[in-house]
Design a protein around this motif. Structure first.
Motif, PDB file in Angstrom:
ATOM      1  N   LYS C 126      -3.740  -9.937  -6.540  1.00 47.18           N
ATOM      2  CA  LYS C 126      -3.680  -9.146  -7.791  1.00 47.18           C
ATOM      3  C   LYS C 126      -2.328  -8.447  -7.917  1.00 47.18           C
ATOM      4  CE  LYS C 126      -8.652  -8.054  -7.753  1.00 47.18           C
ATOM      5  NZ  LYS C 126      -8.993  -8.589  -6.431  1.00 47.18           N
ATOM      6  N   ASN C 545     -15.278  -8.779  -5.090  1.00 48.99           N
ATOM      7  CA  ASN C 545     -14.070  -8.074  -5.526  1.00 48.99           C
ATOM      8  C   ASN C 545     -12.785  -8.785  -5.118  1.00 48.99           C
ATOM      9  OD1 ASN C 545     -15.376  -5.909  -6.808  1.00 48.99           O
ATOM     10  ND2 ASN C 545     -15.704  -4.880  -4.867  1.00 48.99           N
ATOM     11  N   ASP C 549      -9.346 -11.948 -11.517  1.00 50.06           N
ATOM     12  CA  ASP C 549      -9.976 -12.388 -12.762  1.00 50.06           C
ATOM     13  C   ASP C 549      -8.935 -12.680 -13.847  1.00 50.06           C
ATOM     14  OD1 ASP C 549     -11.066  -9.035 -13.397  1.00 50.06           O
ATOM     15  OD2 ASP C 549      -9.473 -10.079 -14.475  1.00 50.06           O
ATOM     16  N   ALA C 551      -8.115 -11.480 -16.556  1.00 49.55           N
ATOM     17  CA  ALA C 551      -7.350 -10.400 -17.181  1.00 49.55           C
ATOM     18  C   ALA C 551      -5.979 -10.210 -16.539  1.00 49.55           C
ATOM     19  CB  ALA C 551      -8.141  -9.094 -17.108  1.00 49.55           C
ATOM     20  N   TYR C 552      -5.824 -10.652 -15.275  1.00 49.75           N
ATOM     21  CA  TYR C 552      -4.538 -10.504 -14.607  1.00 49.75           C
ATOM     22  C   TYR C 552      -3.524 -11.554 -15.050  1.00 49.75           C
ATOM     23  CZ  TYR C 552      -6.437  -7.007 -11.472  1.00 49.75           C
ATOM     24  OH  TYR C 552      -6.997  -5.860 -10.961  1.00 49.75           O
TER      25      TYR C 552
END
Lengths: 431, 132, 565
Positions: C126, C545, C549, C551-552
C-alpha cells in the motif's frame, strides 16, 4: 445489527487490526478484542462531539468557517500547520499541499515525541524490523523508557510478549523480557528483569552497555544508579540472544540528552549486529504519526519540521518545529488538525497559541478548540471515514468506516480540500 | 510546619489519561487522570500530606495545584503526572534545537497547597485567553 | 486533447525497424495512429532532431518503505538540490533520494514516460502505491519480492509447483504487482538470523532449500504461468569480489527452463555491475565483466541491466539486508536495516563513488564493459539501479559514455588507473548508435516487460514520445557534451498523447497509469486456506487487511492473464 470484523483501532501505534465492532442503526453498540483505550475510543466516539462550525465561538455555516479559515492563512506572514497524527493519509497530503500554497511551516506531533529518534537516525542510522519478525523470532525483548502496559496495552499480547511465533512455539516462556525505567511501572511488573535507572542518565547507561558489549573497561561501580555488574550481565544476555529487539519510548526522547540518548541506543543496536541479530523499534504513540512522517517525507523529503516560506521545503528541527515557533512568538497564525497542542505543549507555547488566530479541525471539545478563532468539526478517521494509517513499524493498514459521521461533519481531507480551494482563489485575487 | 521537597518530575502517558482523552478533554475522567500527581509513600509522609488535600508543584516556569496519590513504583524524590494541560503549566519550552521540550526528568518543588483548589479546564483556558 | 503531429524528426523505433529515417509521428486519442482523421492538431516541430518512443526504465527505486526511509535518512542530500514550486508543479527535493513529485518531473524532463519500481515488500505494498500516486507523468508498475517469502520457501521446500504458481498469482493480485522480483534468494531469510548465503547451493536455514531451488522454481512458475516479464533477479553475493562466478552460475541454473511462448529469455539479472567482480578481495578486485558478457553472448535466455556507477555521493538501498550490513562495515557510513515480516528485508547506506578509489573506478568500468561487450542490445539495458549506482538524472552521462569513446577516455583519464589495468574498457572501441540507445532505454525494456504498447511508435502504441535536440546526421562522437546536454532535458516529451514537457519545462502533470497482473489460479481456494492458516500464526496483520484494494490504484491497468489448468 452489523458486525464489522478486522477493524483497525485508531488509537496508538500498535494499530491492532482485529477489532470487532457492532453497529446498530448507524451507532456503535459494542466492540470485541480492543484494549481499554480502544474501547473508550470506539464506545465514546460520539460523546462530546463538536457538530457545527464556529467563528469566535459563534455558530456559523460550514462555508463561512472555511472562508474565514482561508483568509486567516492567506493573510498570515508566518502561518504554521500542526498536528497530523490523529488523521489519515489523504488529509495529511492535503495539509502538505496547503502548507506549500501558503508558504507556511508544517510540523507534526513527532516534534514533541519521537523527533529525537529521527534526529538520531539521521546521524547514525538504525537497525529495525517489523513486529511480525519480533513475534516469530525474538527471544530477548527489552523495553527501555517505555511502558507498553499503559501506553500500548496489547503490544505485549500481540507482538512482543505473549504470542506464539514460528520459532517461539511456547509464547511467553520462549522470551526473556527486560524493562529499564526510572520507576517501576506496570510493565516492569510483568518483566523477567527490571532495571531502575536514575532520571536523565540513560545516555551514560547506554554508553556503558556499549562498552560492555565491546568488552571494554567501565570505570566506576555504578552508572546511572545501575551496578556495572548488572550492565555487564545484560550485555552478555543480549549477545547470547538468538534474536533481540529493543523497544523504547519517550523516556529517552523527552529527558535530558534527547536525541543523543537515542543515538547511543541506535549505535548499541547496530553494533550488537556484529554479535547477533538485534533490532530496535520506537514505540510510536499516535496511530498515524508514522503516516505523518511518511507522507511529509515522500512529498517534501523531510519527515517533520518543514518550512515552505521560500517556495521549496527546508528542514530544521528547533527552528521550524511547532513548540519553538510558538514559544519564540514567530508564528502569527496556525491550522491545527489531528492533535491538541493546547493540552500537550508547555505553557509558553500555549500562551502564544492563545494570542494568534487559530483554525482547528477537531472532533471533540479540546483546549485548543476552546482557544481557536475558527473551529470546524471533522469525522473520526478509522470509524467515520476510511483512509490509510501506518503502524509504528511502518506497516500500512487501511482504516475502516463503520458508521457515518454526524450530519454536516466531513473528513479532514475534505475540509482541507475546501480550504485549499478558497486559499487558491484568494491568492489569485491577490496576485 | 509542613515543608517542601524537591522531586524529579516525570510526565507521561497513563492508561486512565488515554481512556479519559478519548471520552473528551472536558470530561471528568480526563480531569481526574491528568490533574493528579503520583508520589512515593516516603515523600507523602515527609510532606505530612493529609487525605483529600491538594499540593502545589512548581518550577521556574510556573506553579500548578494538583491532587495527589501514592504510587508504589516511585522511588522517593520522584513524581509522576500524566501528560496534560495542568502539568504543562510548569514545563519550559526550551527544546535545545530538537523541537522536543523536556517532559521528563525535570526538577520541581512539591509542597502542600493549603486548601487551594485544582483549577478546572475552563479556568485554565480562561487564564490563557485573558493573559496580556 | 488535441491530436499531435511530431513533424519531420529522425525517428528511432527499433521495434518497428526504423533507424533514423525522417518521419512524422501522428498521435490521436492518446495513441500513435497511421493517419489523422481530421485536420488540425498541434504540430510539434522535430526537424533536425532525434525522435524516440518515451523512455522505459526497467529498474529504479522510486517508491516505498526503503526509498522513503532513504529520504528521511538524508536531509543533507536534499539540501543540495531543492526544487521550488512552479505554476503547476509542486516543490520538493532531488538528487539521490528525490521526493515523489520531483521524481515524476525529472524523468519526464529526460524524456522518460514509464518507470518500474523493482522491489515492493508485499506487506508494504500500500505504501508503494501511495507514493506512485504522488508520482506524476509516468506509467509505472511495481514488482513484489518473492525470493525470501515464507510461502515461497514453504512451497519450494514441499516441491509443490501448483501451490507455488497459485501463490505467485495471488500475491501479484494482492499487491497489485507486475512481476516476480527476487533479491539474494535465501540470503535475506538467513539474514533474519544475522547470517547470509554464500552461493547457489548454500542452505536456507530451517527450510533446507537452496537459492538454486528458489530461483529455478520461481523461473519455472513464471514461464509456465506466462507472466509478461521474466523473473527479475538480484543475485546472491552482491558486492563480493569473485562473485561473477555466482552470477554466471545463476544464469546457467535456468538455461534449460522452457520460456513462455513468444520469448527466449527466462531470466533478467539486475544491476550486474555489482555482481561482475573478479578477484579475491577489495584490495585486488578486478573486472569480471568480460566473463559475464561472454556468457550472455552465447546464451540468449538471459537479459541484464547495467547498474552503472556514477562518481558522486549517492544512497545505496536494496532488499539485500546482509549486503547493506557489509557495506556499513566497509564504509562506516550510517546504516539503516529494515527486516520485513517473514517476507523480505532492506538496507540503506549512503555511499560516495570516488574517482581516485581504485575499486570504484573498476566498478565504473564494469558497467560500461557489460554494455559494450554484450553484442545484443535487446538483452542489455541502461540503468544505474537508481540510486545505488547513481541518481537517474545521470542517465544522459551514461548515454554519452556509451556513444562516445572520447567521453569514456576523458573520464578514464580522470579516475584511478586501476580501471585501465584491471578491466578491458580501454580496449572497447565500440560506440553505441542512436538506434542502440533507443533499444537499451526503451524498445528492449518495453519488450522485456511484455508491454506491447510501450517502447515503440507503431500504430496502436501509447502516445509516449520524446524528442531530443540533437541532429543525428551531423552528430559525431566527439560532440559528447552536446549529446549529454540534449538527453538531459528533452526538447519535447509527449505522454499519453499530451505535450507535457517543452524545452525542459513541465507544461502539464497528468497522472500516469499503474500496471498490475490480474490472474487467478484454478486452485486458489486451496491456496487461500493454507495462507489464512499461516497468517493467523505468523503474520501480525489479519489476512483480510493484507491485500491492496482498488482504491489505491485510481489509474490502475490490470493485465489479465489466461491461466490454463
Amino acid at each position: 445489527m452489523v458486525v464489522h470484523t478486522d477493524v483497525i483501532c485508531p488509537f496508538c501505534g500498535s494499530l491492532c487490526d482485529d477489532i470487532e465492532v457492532n453497529v446498530e442503526m448507524n451507532k456503535i453498540v459494542g466492540i470485541k478484542n480492543g484494549c481499554a483505550i480502544s474501547r473508550s475510543k470506539f464506545m465514546n466516539y460520539d460523546v462530546e462531539r463538536i457538530t457545527y462550525s464556529t467563528v469566535e465561538g459563534k455558530k456559523v455555516q460550514y462555508r463561512e468557517a472555511v472562508e474565514v479559515a482561508a483568509k486567516i492563512l492567506v493573510e498570515a506572514k508566518r502561518p504554521i500547520i500542526y498536528g497530523l497524527s490523529k488523521t489519515e493519509n489523504d488529509a495529511i497530503r492535503n495539509a502538505v499541499y496547503l502548507a506549500e500554497l501558503i508558504g507556511g511551516a508544517i510540523d507534526n506531533t513527532t516534534s514533541v515525541c519521537h523527533g529525537s529518534s529521527i534526529l538520531a537516525m539521521q546521524h547514525v542510522g538504525s537497525a529495525t524490523t517489523t513486529l511480525g519478525e519480533v513475534k516469530n523470532r525474538a527471544d530477548i525483548i527489552i523495553f527501555w523508557g517505555a511502558n507498553p502496559v499503559e501506553a500500548h496495552p496489547r503490544h505485549l499480547i500481540r507482538y512482543s510478549g505473549m504470542p506464539k511465533g514460528m520459532y517461539n512455539p511456547n509464547g511467553r516462556k520462549d522470551r526473556y523480557i527486560v524493562v529499564v525505567d526510572v520507576r517501576e511501572t506496570k510493565s516492569a511488573k510483568i518483566a523477567d528483569q527490571f532495571i531502575r535507572v536514575e532520571p536523565n542518565t540513560d545516555f551514560e547507561v547506554l554508553q556503558a552497555l556499549r562498552a560492555a558489549v565491546r568488552g571494554e573497561a567501565i570505570h566506576g561501580e555504578m552508572i546511572g544508579g545501575v551496578s556495572v555488574n548488572v550492565i555487564r550481565a545484560l550485555a552478555e544476555k543480549m549477545k547470547g540472544a538468538r534474536v533481540g529487539c529493543l523497544f523504547y519510548g519517550l523516556g529517552l526522547n523527552q529527558s535530558e540528552g534527547k536525541h543523543m540518548n537515542i543515538d547511543a541506543m541506535y549505535s548499541l543496536v547496530s553494533e550488537m549486529n556484529l554479535h547477533t541479530k538485534f533490532a530496535v523499534n520506537p514505540m510510536r504513540g499516535c496511530y498515524n504519526v508514522t503516516g505523518a512522517n511518511m507522507v511529509t517525507a515522500w512529498q517534501t523529503g523531510y519527515p517533520f519540521a518543514v518550512d515552505m516560506s521560500r517556495g521549496y521545503p527546508r528542514y530544521n528541527p528547533g527552528e521550524y518545529t511547532a513548540v519553538d515557533l510558538l514559544a519564540r512568538k514567530e508564528a502569527d497564525a496556525a491550522l491545527v488538525m489531528g492533535s491538541d497542542p493546547a493540552a500537550t505543549f508547555p505553557i509558553d507555547a500555549v500562551r502564544h497559541l492563545a494570542k494568534i488566530p487559530v483554525v482547528t479541525l477537531e472532533r471533540k471539545r479540546t483546549p485548543t478548540a476552546m482557544l481557536s478563532k475558527v473551529v470546524i468539526p471533522v469525522a473520526t478517521s478509522g470509524i467515520e471515514c476510511d483512509g490509510t494509517a501506518y503502524r509504528m513499524d511502518v506497516v500500512p493498514l487501511k482504516l475502516r468506516k463503520v458508521v457515518d459521521p454526524p450530519k454536516g461533519v466531513y473528513p479532514d481531507a475534505k475540509v482541507l480540500e475546501d480550504i485549499i480551494e478558497r486559499v487558491k482563489t484568494l491568492k489569485e485575487g491577490v496576485e | 510546619m509542613t515543608g517542601k521537597i524537591e522531586v524529579n518530575l516525570l510526565t507521561g502517558r497513563s492508561l486512565d489519561q488515554a481512556v479519559g482523552l478519548e471520552i473528551g478533554k472536558a470530561s471528568k475522567e480526563y480531569f481526574n487522570s491528568v490533574s493528579c500527581v503520583e508520589l512515593s509513600k516516603a515523600d507523602v509522609d515527609t510532606l505530612k500530606l493529609e487525605k483529600d488535600t491538594t499540593v502545589e508543584i512548581s518550577t521556574s516556569h510556573g506553579r500548578v495545584i494538583l491532587s495527589w496519590r501514592v504510587s508504589e513504583g516511585l522511588s522517593p524524590g520522584s513524581a509522576f503526572v500524566a501528560y496534560g494541560p495542568w502539568i504543562n503549566q510548569i514545563l519550559g519550552s526550551e527544546t535545545n534545537c530538537t523541537g522536543t521540550p523536556q517532559y521528563k526528568g525535570v526538577k520541581a518543588i512539591v509542597k502542600p497547597a493549603n486548601g487551594e483548589h485544582v483549577l478546572t479546564l475552563l479556568d485554565l483556558v480562561k487564564a490563557l485567553k485573558e493573559a496580556p | 486533447m488535441s491530436d499531435i503531429i511530431v513533424k519531420g524528426g529522425y525517428v528511432y523505433d527499433p521495434l518497428n525497424g526504423i533507424d533514423g529515417e525522417k518521419a512524422d509521428i501522428l498521435i490521436s486519442g492518446g495513441k500513435v495512429i497511421e493517419k489523422l482523421k481530421g485536420r488540425g492538431g498541434k504540430v510539434v516541430d522535430a526537424s533536425g532532431m532525434v525522435v524516440m518512443p518515451g523512455g522505459v526504465d526497467i529498474h529504479s527505486h522510486i517508491a516505498g518503505s526503503k526509498v522513503n526511509t532513504g529520504r528521511m535518512l538524508r536531509p543533507e542530500d536534499h539540501r543540495k538540490d531543492v526544487v521550488p514550486r512552479g505554476k503547476i508543479t509542486r516543490s520538493g527535493v532531488g538528487y539521490s533520494c528525490p521526493s515523489t513529485f520531483v521524481t515524476g518531473y525529472r524523468y519526464a524532463q529526460m524524456g522518460y514516460t514509464s518507470v518500474m519500481e523493482p522491489a515492493m515488500p508485499p506487506i508494504g505494498a500500500k505504501h508503494v502505491h501511495e507514493e506512485l500516486n504522488d508520482t506524476p507523468m509516468l506509467d509505472m508498475a511495481a514488482f513484489p519480492l518473492f525470493g525470501n517469502n515464507l510461502f515461497t520457501l514453504k512451497y519450494v521446500k514441499q516441491g509443490d509447483m501448483e501451490m507455488l504458481k497459485a501463490f505467485v498469482l495471488w500475491l501479484l493480485r494482492a499487491t497489485k504487482g507486475y512481476a516476480i522480483k527476487i533479491v539474494n534468494p535465501g540470503g535475506v531469510e538467513n539474514w533474519k538470523w544475522g547470517r547470509n548465503v554464500g552461493g547457489l547451493d548454500d542452505i536456507v536455514e530451517n527450510y533446507e532449500v537452496t537459492p538454486r531451488q528458489i530461483i529455478t522454481s520461481l523461473a519455472k512458475a513464471n514461464e509456465e504461468l506466462g507472466l509478461p516479464h521474466t523473473i527479475h533477479l538480484h543475485c546472491n553475493n552482491l558486492g563480493v569480489p569473485g562473485n561473477y562466478k555466482t552470477t554466471i552460475e545463476t544464469m546457467d541454473a535456468v538455461k534449460d527452463i522452457k520460456p513462455k511462448k513468444g520469448r527466449k529469455t527466462t531470466i533478467h539479472v539486475v544491476h550486474v555491475q555489482f555482481n561482475a567482480l573478479d578477484g579475491e578481495n577489495w584490495g585486488n578486485v578486478r573486472s569480471g565483466a568480460s566473463q559475464i558478457a561472454k556468457y550472455v553472448n552465447v546464451h540468449d535466455h538471459v537479459s541484464i541491466d547495467l547498474g552503472q556507477v556514477i562518481f558522486t555521493d549517492t544512497t545505496t538501498m536494496t532488499g539485500d539486508g546482509p549486503w547493506q550490513f557489509r557495506l556499513w562495515n566497509l564504509s562506516g557510513n550510517k546504516w539503516v536495516n529494515k527486516d520485513m515480516e517473514m517476507e523480505a528485508g532492506a538496507g540503506i547506506v549512503p555511499y560516495t563513488f570516488r574517482k581516485e578509489n581504485p575499486a570504484n573506478s573498476i566498478q565504473w568500468a564494469i558497467g560500461l564493459e557489460l554494455a559494450l561487450e554484450v553484442y545484443d542490445p535487446w538483452r542489455v539495458y541502461l540503468t544505474t539501479d537508481h540510486p545505488n549506482g547513481g541518481p537517474f538524472i545521470f542517465y544522459p552521462k551514461v548515454i554519452a559514455w556509451l556513444m562516445s569513446r572520447k567521453a569514456r577516455n576523458e573520464t578514464m583519464l580522470e579516475v584511478n588507473k586501476a580501471c585501465m589495468k584491471r578491466s578491458t574498457l580501454i580496449d572497447c572501441y565500440r560506440e553505441y548508435t542512436f538506434k542502440e540507445i533507443a533499444t537499451v532505454t526503451r524498445a528492449a525494456t518495453a519488450k522485456a516487460l511484455g508491454m506491447a504498447h510501450k517502447g515503440h511508435l507503431g500504430p496502436g502504441a501509447d502516445g509516449d514520445v520524446s524528442v531530443y535536440d540533437i541532429n543525428p546526421r551531423s552528430w559525431r562522437p566527439s560532440m559528447h557534451k552536446e549529446l549529454e546536454k540534449a538527453f538531459t532535458l528533452a526538447k519535447y516529451t509527449i505522454k499519453g498523447g499530451e505535450l507535457v514537457v517543452k524545452d525542459g519545462e513541465v507544461l502539464a502533470t497528468p497522472q500516469g497509469s499503474t500496471y498490475w497482473v490480474d490472474a487467478k489460479a484454478p486452485n486458489e481456494d486451496e491456496l487461500v486456506k493454507d495462507l489464512e492458516a499461516d497468517f493467523q500464526k505468523y503474520i501480525t496483520i489479519n489476512f483480510r487487511n493484507y491485500p491492496v484494494d482498488d482504491a489505491y490504484l485510481p489509474h490502475g491497468i490490470p493485465v489479465k492473464l489466461e491461466v490454463k489448468n
